[in-house]
Design a protein around this motif. Structure first.
Motif, PDB file in Angstrom:
ATOM      1  N   ASN A   1      43.650  45.655  54.227  1.00 14.00           N
ATOM      2  CA  ASN A   1      44.736  46.241  55.012  1.00 14.00           C
ATOM      3  C   ASN A   1      45.948  45.329  54.897  1.00 14.00           C
ATOM      4  O   ASN A   1      45.827  44.104  55.071  1.00 14.00           O
ATOM      5  CB  ASN A   1      44.348  46.390  56.480  1.00 14.00           C
ATOM      6  N   VAL A   2      47.101  45.930  54.583  1.00 13.36           N
ATOM      7  CA  VAL A   2      48.317  45.137  54.389  1.00 13.36           C
ATOM      8  C   VAL A   2      49.482  45.782  55.132  1.00 13.36           C
ATOM      9  O   VAL A   2      49.460  46.974  55.465  1.00 13.36           O
ATOM     10  CB  VAL A   2      48.674  45.014  52.889  1.00 13.36           C
ATOM     11  N   VAL A   3      50.508  44.952  55.383  1.00  5.82           N
ATOM     12  CA  VAL A   3      51.782  45.438  55.934  1.00  5.82           C
ATOM     13  C   VAL A   3      52.895  44.931  55.027  1.00  5.82           C
ATOM     14  O   VAL A   3      52.786  43.854  54.415  1.00  5.82           O
ATOM     15  CB  VAL A   3      52.010  44.974  57.385  1.00  5.82           C
ATOM     16  N   TRP A   4      53.986  45.711  54.932  1.00  2.00           N
ATOM     17  CA  TRP A   4      55.151  45.317  54.153  1.00  2.00           C
ATOM     18  C   TRP A   4      56.378  46.011  54.711  1.00  2.00           C
ATOM     19  O   TRP A   4      56.271  46.977  55.466  1.00  2.00           O
ATOM     20  CB  TRP A   4      54.964  45.614  52.666  1.00  2.00           C
ATOM     21  N   THR A   5      57.523  45.508  54.318  1.00  7.38           N
ATOM     22  CA  THR A   5      58.793  46.092  54.725  1.00  7.38           C
ATOM     23  C   THR A   5      59.362  46.837  53.537  1.00  7.38           C
ATOM     24  O   THR A   5      59.484  46.282  52.441  1.00  7.38           O
ATOM     25  CB  THR A   5      59.778  44.994  55.193  1.00  7.38           C
ATOM     26  N   GLY A   6      59.721  48.099  53.744  1.00  8.64           N
ATOM     27  CA  GLY A   6      60.263  48.918  52.679  1.00  8.64           C
ATOM     28  C   GLY A   6      61.681  48.515  52.321  1.00  8.64           C
ATOM     29  O   GLY A   6      62.310  47.686  52.983  1.00  8.64           O
ATOM     30  N   ALA A   7      62.203  49.104  51.260  1.00  9.06           N
ATOM     31  CA  ALA A   7      63.565  48.792  50.799  1.00  9.06           C
ATOM     32  C   ALA A   7      64.604  49.161  51.846  1.00  9.06           C
ATOM     33  O   ALA A   7      65.664  48.524  51.930  1.00  9.06           O
ATOM     34  CB  ALA A   7      63.846  49.525  49.489  1.00  9.06           C
ATOM     35  N   ASP A   8      64.295  50.163  52.668  1.00  9.78           N
ATOM     36  CA  ASP A   8      65.236  50.580  53.700  1.00  9.78           C
ATOM     37  C   ASP A   8      65.070  49.797  54.994  1.00  9.78           C
ATOM     38  O   ASP A   8      65.750  50.053  55.987  1.00  9.78           O
ATOM     39  CB  ASP A   8      65.092  52.075  53.964  1.00  9.78           C
ATOM     40  N   GLY A   9      64.157  48.815  55.040  1.00 11.66           N
ATOM     41  CA  GLY A   9      63.945  47.965  56.205  1.00 11.66           C
ATOM     42  C   GLY A   9      62.881  48.469  57.162  1.00 11.66           C
ATOM     43  O   GLY A   9      62.623  47.820  58.174  1.00 11.66           O
ATOM     44  N   THR A  10      62.256  49.591  56.880  1.00  8.88           N
ATOM     45  CA  THR A  10      61.226  50.114  57.776  1.00  8.88           C
ATOM     46  C   THR A  10      59.880  49.473  57.451  1.00  8.88           C
ATOM     47  O   THR A  10      59.552  49.246  56.290  1.00  8.88           O
ATOM     48  CB  THR A  10      61.097  51.646  57.634  1.00  8.88           C
ATOM     49  N   PRO A  11      59.105  49.185  58.500  1.00 11.26           N
ATOM     50  CA  PRO A  11      57.784  48.593  58.261  1.00 11.26           C
ATOM     51  C   PRO A  11      56.786  49.673  57.805  1.00 11.26           C
ATOM     52  O   PRO A  11      56.841  50.815  58.248  1.00 11.26           O
ATOM     53  CB  PRO A  11      57.394  48.019  59.624  1.00 11.26           C
ATOM     54  N   HIS A  12      55.886  49.269  56.924  1.00 11.11           N
ATOM     55  CA  HIS A  12      54.837  50.163  56.423  1.00 11.11           C
ATOM     56  C   HIS A  12      53.510  49.414  56.474  1.00 11.11           C
ATOM     57  O   HIS A  12      53.471  48.185  56.426  1.00 11.11           O
ATOM     58  CB  HIS A  12      55.104  50.565  54.964  1.00 11.11           C
ATOM     59  N   ASN A  13      52.445  50.178  56.572  1.00 15.85           N
ATOM     60  CA  ASN A  13      51.116  49.585  56.454  1.00 15.85           C
ATOM     61  C   ASN A  13      50.281  50.493  55.557  1.00 15.85           C
ATOM     62  O   ASN A  13      50.581  51.659  55.366  1.00 15.85           O
ATOM     63  CB  ASN A  13      50.462  49.361  57.809  1.00 15.85           C
ATOM     64  N   GLY A  14      49.244  49.911  54.983  1.00 15.04           N
ATOM     65  CA  GLY A  14      48.385  50.681  54.087  1.00 15.04           C
ATOM     66  C   GLY A  14      47.137  49.898  53.760  1.00 15.04           C
ATOM     67  O   GLY A  14      46.961  48.767  54.202  1.00 15.04           O
TER      68      GLY A  14
END
Length: 193
Positions: free
Chosen positions: A93-106
């Motif tokens: 399980n990971v989290v990252w910040t998208g290019a538009d600044g929104t947080p994502h997880n997957g």
């Protein structure tokens, strides 16, 4: 003793191919040679055509896949927040910040050892699917092209080789039968004299 020159090698090859007009060659030898030559010529005509067709199709599909993946997969720097051991591999399980600044997880499945807090370079695709592999490289397309070409040559050549070997087996049986008949005839004539 001197090594044979190129002319000697060419002469041996010519005789080995049956192009010598040798009176001792039987009809079955000549027929076998002609069938072998015919199958070889058929292979030399059919194989390049089939190979070119299949390789061009595989190459076009590979280039399309390269372009699609280059357009849809994007690199993300993710942080591991959880690891679950599976029967084969690990679910990460990971989290990252998208290019538009929104947080994502997957989550994704990995074979590599992973610990919580580790930073990973991952690739996200359509609908935020994750994976460790980046877009398809052109070297993979070339490898697929070479593999497809080799497979087509094998698929084209093996049936012709099988036909030739079966035909040769029949010619060998006929040749041995003629040989036995000639020896028996020779033996009869030598006894009668």
């Amino acid at each position: 003793m001197r090594p044979p020159d190129a002319g000697t090698h060419a002469d041996r090859l010519r005789r080995r191919c049956g192009l010598d007009g040798n009176d001792l060659r039987r009809r079955v030898d000549r027929v076998q040679w002609r069938v072998g030559l015919l199958l070889l010529l058929l292979f030399l005509v059919a194989a390049p055509i089939a190979c070119a067709h299949v390789v061009s199709s595989v190459d076009a599909a590979g280039v399309r896949a390269e372009r699609y993946e280059a357009a849809t997969r994007h690199r993300v720097d993710a942080t591991v927040v959880g690891v679950t051991q599976l029967e084969s591999g690990r679910e990460v399980n990971v989290v990252w910040t998208g290019a538009d600044g929104t947080p994502h997880n997957g989550r994704y499945t990995s074979w590599r050892a992973t610990v919580v807090g580790e930073h990973r370079v991952l690739w996200t695709g359509p609908r935020h699917t994750l994976g460790e592999m980046g877009p398809r490289k052109h070297a993979r397309t070339i490898g697929d092209d070479v593999s497809a070409g080799a497979a087509v040559l094998a698929v084209t050549g093996l049936p012709m080789l099988t036909v030739y070997l079966a035909f040769r087996w029949g010619c060998d049986r006929r040749r041995y039968r003629q040989w036995d008949e000639e020896w028996a005839d020779f033996d009869r004539r030598s006894r009668s004299t």
